[in-house]
Design a protein around this motif. Sequence first.
Motif, mmCIF file in Angstrom:
data_model
loop_
_atom_site.group_PDB
_atom_site.id
_atom_site.type_symbol
_atom_site.label_atom_id
_atom_site.label_comp_id
_atom_site.label_asym_id
_atom_site.label_seq_id
_atom_site.Cartn_x
_atom_site.Cartn_y
_atom_site.Cartn_z
ATOM 1 N N THR A 35 0.837 -1.194 0.000
ATOM 2 C CA THR A 35 0.000 0.000 0.000
ATOM 3 C C THR A 35 0.878 1.253 0.000
ATOM 4 O O THR A 35 0.563 2.236 -0.670
ATOM 5 N N GLY A 36 1.977 1.206 0.719
ATOM 6 C CA GLY A 36 2.917 2.321 0.716
ATOM 7 C C GLY A 36 3.517 2.558 -0.660
ATOM 8 O O GLY A 36 3.635 3.703 -1.109
ATOM 9 N N LYS A 37 3.877 1.481 -1.348
ATOM 10 C CA LYS A 37 4.404 1.614 -2.721
ATOM 11 C C LYS A 37 3.356 2.213 -3.643
ATOM 12 O O LYS A 37 3.655 3.064 -4.479
ATOM 13 N N TRP A 38 2.099 1.741 -3.499
ATOM 14 C CA TRP A 38 1.005 2.280 -4.307
ATOM 15 C C TRP A 38 0.852 3.778 -4.046
ATOM 16 O O TRP A 38 0.749 4.573 -4.981
ATOM 17 N N ALA A 39 0.844 4.174 -2.759
ATOM 18 C CA ALA A 39 0.685 5.580 -2.397
ATOM 19 C C ALA A 39 1.831 6.422 -2.936
ATOM 20 O O ALA A 39 1.621 7.523 -3.445
ATOM 21 N N ASP A 40 3.059 5.893 -2.836
ATOM 22 C CA ASP A 40 4.220 6.623 -3.345
ATOM 23 C C ASP A 40 4.098 6.839 -4.856
ATOM 24 O O ASP A 40 4.381 7.927 -5.351
ATOM 25 N N GLY A 41 3.654 5.824 -5.575
ATOM 26 C CA GLY A 41 3.444 5.958 -7.018
ATOM 27 C C GLY A 41 2.352 6.968 -7.332
ATOM 28 O O GLY A 41 2.463 7.756 -8.284
ATOM 29 N N LEU A 42 1.298 6.959 -6.528
ATOM 30 C CA LEU A 42 0.200 7.904 -6.710
ATOM 31 C C LEU A 42 0.680 9.335 -6.489
ATOM 32 O O LEU A 42 0.351 10.241 -7.264
ATOM 33 N N THR A 45 2.790 10.434 -9.479
ATOM 34 C CA THR A 45 1.940 10.782 -10.616
ATOM 35 C C THR A 45 1.250 12.119 -10.383
ATOM 36 O O THR A 45 1.143 12.941 -11.297
ATOM 37 N N SER A 46 0.812 12.360 -9.157
ATOM 38 C CA SER A 46 0.163 13.624 -8.824
ATOM 39 C C SER A 46 1.118 14.801 -9.023
ATOM 40 O O SER A 46 0.738 15.826 -9.598
ATOM 41 N N ILE A 47 2.346 14.644 -8.569
ATOM 42 C CA ILE A 47 3.343 15.722 -8.723
ATOM 43 C C ILE A 47 3.653 15.947 -10.200
ATOM 44 O O ILE A 47 3.751 17.085 -10.657
ATOM 45 N N GLN A 48 3.795 14.869 -10.957
ATOM 46 C CA GLN A 48 4.124 14.982 -12.373
ATOM 47 C C GLN A 48 3.009 15.628 -13.182
ATOM 48 O O GLN A 48 3.275 16.353 -14.135
ATOM 49 N N THR A 49 1.760 15.347 -12.810
ATOM 50 C CA THR A 49 0.626 15.802 -13.626
ATOM 51 C C THR A 49 -0.096 17.018 -13.078
ATOM 52 O O THR A 49 -0.858 17.663 -13.798
ATOM 53 N N GLY A 50 0.098 17.302 -11.789
ATOM 54 C CA GLY A 50 -0.646 18.397 -11.172
ATOM 55 C C GLY A 50 -2.083 18.007 -10.840
ATOM 56 O O GLY A 50 -2.908 18.859 -10.526
ATOM 57 N N ILE A 51 -2.387 16.724 -10.895
ATOM 58 C CA ILE A 51 -3.723 16.216 -10.588
ATOM 59 C C ILE A 51 -3.670 15.651 -9.172
ATOM 60 O O ILE A 51 -2.754 14.914 -8.830
ATOM 61 N N SER A 52 -4.659 15.974 -8.371
ATOM 62 C CA SER A 52 -4.648 15.533 -6.978
ATOM 63 C C SER A 52 -4.683 14.012 -6.870
ATOM 64 O O SER A 52 -5.190 13.323 -7.764
ATOM 65 N N THR A 53 -4.153 13.506 -5.765
ATOM 66 C CA THR A 53 -4.203 12.055 -5.546
ATOM 67 C C THR A 53 -5.646 11.586 -5.415
ATOM 68 O O THR A 53 -5.967 10.458 -5.795
ATOM 69 N N THR A 54 -6.515 12.452 -4.937
ATOM 70 C CA THR A 54 -7.934 12.099 -4.832
ATOM 71 C C THR A 54 -8.526 11.898 -6.222
ATOM 72 O O THR A 54 -9.188 10.885 -6.482
ATOM 73 N N ALA A 55 -8.292 12.847 -7.121
ATOM 74 C CA ALA A 55 -8.823 12.730 -8.486
ATOM 75 C C ALA A 55 -8.240 11.502 -9.185
ATOM 76 O O ALA A 55 -8.964 10.777 -9.872
ATOM 77 N N SER A 179 -3.726 10.737 4.285
ATOM 78 C CA SER A 179 -3.420 9.311 4.450
ATOM 79 C C SER A 179 -2.483 8.823 3.350
ATOM 80 O O SER A 179 -1.543 8.064 3.608
ATOM 81 N N VAL A 180 -2.729 9.269 2.121
ATOM 82 C CA VAL A 180 -1.850 8.895 1.014
ATOM 83 C C VAL A 180 -0.438 9.407 1.292
ATOM 84 O O VAL A 180 0.545 8.695 1.096
ATOM 85 N N GLY A 181 -0.345 10.640 1.785
ATOM 86 C CA GLY A 181 0.960 11.218 2.108
ATOM 87 C C GLY A 181 1.704 10.427 3.180
ATOM 88 O O GLY A 181 2.912 10.188 3.065
ATOM 89 N N PHE A 186 5.862 6.468 4.591
ATOM 90 C CA PHE A 186 6.221 5.142 5.122
ATOM 91 C C PHE A 186 7.041 4.384 4.084
ATOM 92 O O PHE A 186 8.065 3.782 4.408
ATOM 93 N N ASP A 187 6.598 4.414 2.835
ATOM 94 C CA ASP A 187 7.338 3.725 1.774
ATOM 95 C C ASP A 187 8.740 4.299 1.626
ATOM 96 O O ASP A 187 9.708 3.552 1.468
ATOM 97 N N ASP A 188 8.853 5.613 1.704
ATOM 98 C CA ASP A 188 10.172 6.244 1.604
ATOM 99 C C ASP A 188 11.091 5.767 2.724
ATOM 100 O O ASP A 188 12.264 5.469 2.499
ATOM 101 N N LYS A 189 10.548 5.664 3.945
ATOM 102 C CA LYS A 189 11.357 5.202 5.078
ATOM 103 C C LYS A 189 11.749 3.735 4.900
ATOM 104 O O LYS A 189 12.850 3.347 5.265
ATOM 105 N N MET A 190 10.849 2.933 4.361
ATOM 106 C CA MET A 190 11.148 1.523 4.159
ATOM 107 C C MET A 190 12.250 1.329 3.120
ATOM 108 O O MET A 190 13.022 0.389 3.190
#
Length: 193
Positions: A35-42, A45-55, A179-181, A186-190
């Motif tokens: 789940t942490g890897k998924w969130a990190d990828g999300l 993508t959000s930073i790259q596109t400017g689209i919120s993680t919610t959207a 929560s995504v953040g 968490f993924d970054d720390k792992m």
Amino acid sequence: DKGISVVSKVTAGIAAFGAAAIAAGKQMFDLVGETGKWADGLITTSIQTGISTTALQEWGYAAQFIDTEVETITGSMAKMIRQLTAAKEGTGASAEAFAALGVNITGANGQLLGSQEIFFAAIDALGKIGNETERDALAMQLFGKSAQELNPLIVAGSDELKRLGQEAQSMGIIMGEESVGKLGAFDDKMNVF
């Protein structure tokens, strides 16, 4: 002899329970890690596109029903965004396509509208074109090679994408930005270990 048998059975039971608890703990840790890897990828993508993680999550849910992948949507938006400056100046194929579709890309102040607003206005305008060849030609001017992969979204329209996103929210399957953040952190720390 009977006492030793009972003790060994109890010991075996405790050992089996301990092994099961350890296995369950590992599965939970693995699940949180995935789940942490998924969130990190999300987040990426959000930073790259400017689209919120919610959207992005809402679009991911909607993609199951509309048959247009989130990566296709974000990639097509990126292609369109690269052309907006020229289109604003009235030059290039995208300017012609926006004009043919009747899509305004600037507000009353002359500034470009938001990329999502422009994208969905173009999607909806394309959906009103009955001639598929003409629709595909205009879509390719705006979105490049992935335009045909957008056809299911074009047919469904932006309101359906938004409705499905609201449905996902109502079902409680969209994780909040905070929560995504935290999961991404968490993924970054792992990854340090």
